[in-house]
Scaffold this motif. Structure first.
Motif, PDB file in Angstrom:
ATOM      1  N   ARG A 137       0.926  -1.088   0.140  1.00 49.89           N
ATOM      2  CA  ARG A 137       0.006  -0.061  -0.056  1.00 49.89           C
ATOM      3  C   ARG A 137       0.904   0.966   0.130  1.00 49.89           C
ATOM      4  O   ARG A 137       1.869   1.389   0.558  1.00 49.89           O
ATOM      5  N   ARG A 138       0.492   2.232  -0.829  1.00 53.90           N
ATOM      6  CA  ARG A 138       1.098   3.679  -0.494  1.00 53.90           C
ATOM      7  C   ARG A 138       0.463   4.335   0.517  1.00 53.90           C
ATOM      8  O   ARG A 138      -0.840   4.173   1.064  1.00 53.90           O
ATOM      9  N   GLU A 139       1.109   5.209   1.301  1.00 50.86           N
ATOM     10  CA  GLU A 139       0.538   5.974   2.217  1.00 50.86           C
ATOM     11  C   GLU A 139      -0.201   5.082   3.367  1.00 50.86           C
ATOM     12  O   GLU A 139      -1.253   5.509   3.978  1.00 50.86           O
ATOM     13  N   TYR A 140       0.880   4.135   3.952  1.00 53.45           N
ATOM     14  CA  TYR A 140       0.214   3.154   4.788  1.00 53.45           C
ATOM     15  C   TYR A 140       0.201   3.791   6.184  1.00 53.45           C
ATOM     16  O   TYR A 140       0.963   4.536   6.548  1.00 53.45           O
ATOM     17  N   PRO A 141      -1.424   4.150   6.696  1.00 55.35           N
ATOM     18  CA  PRO A 141      -1.401   4.874   7.886  1.00 55.35           C
ATOM     19  C   PRO A 141      -1.015   4.156   9.192  1.00 55.35           C
ATOM     20  O   PRO A 141      -0.813   2.845   9.555  1.00 55.35           O
ATOM     21  N   LEU A 149       5.582   3.878   1.424  1.00 55.92           N
ATOM     22  CA  LEU A 149       5.294   2.814   0.763  1.00 55.92           C
ATOM     23  C   LEU A 149       5.605   1.722   1.537  1.00 55.92           C
ATOM     24  O   LEU A 149       6.404   1.483   2.559  1.00 55.92           O
ATOM     25  N   LEU A 150       4.583   0.647   1.827  1.00 54.64           N
ATOM     26  CA  LEU A 150       4.710  -0.535   2.494  1.00 54.64           C
ATOM     27  C   LEU A 150       4.697  -1.570   1.481  1.00 54.64           C
ATOM     28  O   LEU A 150       3.764  -1.749   0.735  1.00 54.64           O
ATOM     29  N   CYS A 151       6.002  -2.335   1.526  1.00 54.59           N
ATOM     30  CA  CYS A 151       6.087  -3.484   0.387  1.00 54.59           C
ATOM     31  C   CYS A 151       6.422  -4.696   1.085  1.00 54.59           C
ATOM     32  O   CYS A 151       6.563  -4.851   2.343  1.00 54.59           O
ATOM     33  N   ARG A 152       6.413  -5.514   0.144  1.00 59.05           N
ATOM     34  CA  ARG A 152       6.605  -7.230   0.482  1.00 59.05           C
ATOM     35  C   ARG A 152       7.750  -7.497  -0.205  1.00 59.05           C
ATOM     36  O   ARG A 152       7.975  -7.338  -1.641  1.00 59.05           O
ATOM     37  N   VAL A 161       8.922   1.815   3.262  1.00 55.54           N
ATOM     38  CA  VAL A 161      10.167   2.986   2.379  1.00 55.54           C
ATOM     39  C   VAL A 161       9.665   4.250   2.440  1.00 55.54           C
ATOM     40  O   VAL A 161       8.281   4.757   2.477  1.00 55.54           O
ATOM     41  N   GLU A 162      10.596   5.174   3.087  1.00 53.52           N
ATOM     42  CA  GLU A 162      10.311   6.549   3.143  1.00 53.52           C
ATOM     43  C   GLU A 162      11.060   6.946   1.953  1.00 53.52           C
ATOM     44  O   GLU A 162      12.408   6.744   1.563  1.00 53.52           O
ATOM     45  N   VAL A 163      10.468   7.894   1.225  1.00 52.79           N
ATOM     46  CA  VAL A 163      10.769   8.563  -0.175  1.00 52.79           C
ATOM     47  C   VAL A 163      11.163  10.024  -0.091  1.00 52.79           C
ATOM     48  O   VAL A 163      10.210  10.731   0.622  1.00 52.79           O
ATOM     49  N   LYS A 164      12.411  10.543  -0.191  1.00 55.19           N
ATOM     50  CA  LYS A 164      12.440  11.938  -0.287  1.00 55.19           C
ATOM     51  C   LYS A 164      13.360  12.442  -1.450  1.00 55.19           C
ATOM     52  O   LYS A 164      13.940  11.524  -2.239  1.00 55.19           O
ATOM     53  N   ARG A 165      13.116  13.505  -1.849  1.00 49.66           N
ATOM     54  CA  ARG A 165      13.766  14.172  -3.071  1.00 49.66           C
ATOM     55  C   ARG A 165      15.432  14.196  -2.641  1.00 49.66           C
ATOM     56  O   ARG A 165      16.439  13.559  -3.246  1.00 49.66           O
ATOM     57  N   ARG A 166      15.746  14.978  -1.276  1.00 54.38           N
ATOM     58  CA  ARG A 166      16.977  15.054  -0.751  1.00 54.38           C
ATOM     59  C   ARG A 166      16.965  14.297   0.500  1.00 54.38           C
ATOM     60  O   ARG A 166      16.313  14.841   1.491  1.00 54.38           O
ATOM     61  N   GLY A 167      17.547  13.249   0.839  1.00 54.42           N
ATOM     62  CA  GLY A 167      17.873  12.515   1.914  1.00 54.42           C
ATOM     63  C   GLY A 167      18.661  13.182   3.225  1.00 54.42           C
ATOM     64  O   GLY A 167      19.845  13.253   2.885  1.00 54.42           O
ATOM     65  N   ASP A 168      18.210  13.373   4.280  1.00 55.31           N
ATOM     66  CA  ASP A 168      18.952  13.750   5.336  1.00 55.31           C
ATOM     67  C   ASP A 168      18.689  13.169   6.650  1.00 55.31           C
ATOM     68  O   ASP A 168      17.893  12.140   6.618  1.00 55.31           O
ATOM     69  N   HIS A 192      11.522  -4.244   7.875  1.00 54.99           N
ATOM     70  CA  HIS A 192      12.806  -3.491   7.646  1.00 54.99           C
ATOM     71  C   HIS A 192      12.449  -2.245   6.936  1.00 54.99           C
ATOM     72  O   HIS A 192      11.291  -1.886   6.619  1.00 54.99           O
ATOM     73  N   GLY A 193      13.590  -1.491   6.698  1.00 56.60           N
ATOM     74  CA  GLY A 193      13.527   0.011   6.386  1.00 56.60           C
ATOM     75  C   GLY A 193      14.400   0.125   5.119  1.00 56.60           C
ATOM     76  O   GLY A 193      15.453  -0.190   5.078  1.00 56.60           O
TER      77      GLY A 193
END
Length: 234
Positions: A137-141, A149-152, A161-168, A192-193
């Protein structure tokens, strides 16, 4: 929008005074009332300007006048005043262009490559994260906000999964909090992350590695299926 090209001098009278001597310049009058004075350099930045709300009064002298205190007959005077009483006084001569155009309503800037686009593209091409991966699912609450993103994974493991343009570092900390919460759910644990971004700062990579989080650098053009313009050996 009104465009005027003319030889002019400009005096600003307000909290301070400023003077632009005689030179050929572009004067820009927008529908919001703003007036700006431009030279043929400095990119987009004007030499002087008055922001709205402001009012433009234009005086065209009487050619028959002999009063030396008035503007000469071959010149125009613009006085732009704002609500604070500040003035932009523009004296014009040798007008080469004076034209007006209706540009209509502008839809505004639509940014390409923002995090929402990256998230959507990565969800469509979840195999980028690994062969055999699938999207749950996207935007898993969660109680502290949605996980991008929550993936298998191919081995059946759950991955946040955390998505960023610039990761800090802040992005890594955010994903860490999600993982701590998700791993309390026995139906999901172990979770896992993956920290995915177009650019990831070295400090963020070090912190992610220390916390067992995988980092992934995203190629936005590749996700869109656009051929990169960078030079390649093969």
């Amino acid at each position: 929008m009104r465009l005027v090209i003319a030889r002019c001098q400009v005096d600003y009278v307000g909290r301070l005074t400023a003077h632009l001597p005689w030179a050929k310049r572009l004067l820009l009058v927008k529908s919001d009332g703003s007036v700006s004075v431009h030279a043929d350099d400095r990119a987009y930045k004007p030499l002087n300007w008055m922001s709205p709300p402001c009012w433009l009064e234009e005086s065209v002298p009487d050619p028959s006048t002999t009063d030396e205190d008035l503007v000469p007959a071959d010149r125009r005077l613009w006085v732009v005043t704002n609500k604070a009483g500040e003035e932009l006084r523009i004296t014009l001569e040798e007008v080469e262009l004076d034209t007006s155009h209706d540009l209509g309503v502008d839809p505004g800037l639509v940014k390409d490559g923002v995090e929402a686009h990256l998230q959507e593209l990565l969800a469509e091409h979840v195999h980028t994260l690994g062969a055999g991966w699938s999207l749950v699912r996207r935007e898993y609450p969660t109680a502290i906000g949605p996980v991008d993103l929550l993936c298998r994974a191919d081995d059946g493991a759950t991955v946040a999964v955390e998505v960023k343009r610039r990761g800090d570092i802040d992005g890594v900390e955010q994903l860490t909090r999600y993982l701590e919460l998700l791993n309390r759910d026995p139906l999901l644990a172990p979770v896992h992350g993956v920290f995915a971004a177009q650019q990831i700062k070295p400090q963020a990579k070090t912190l992610a590695m220390d916390r067992g989080i995988r980092c992934l650098t995203l190629d936005y053009d590749a996700l869109r299926g656009v051929e990169t313009s960078e030079f390649r050996l093969f």
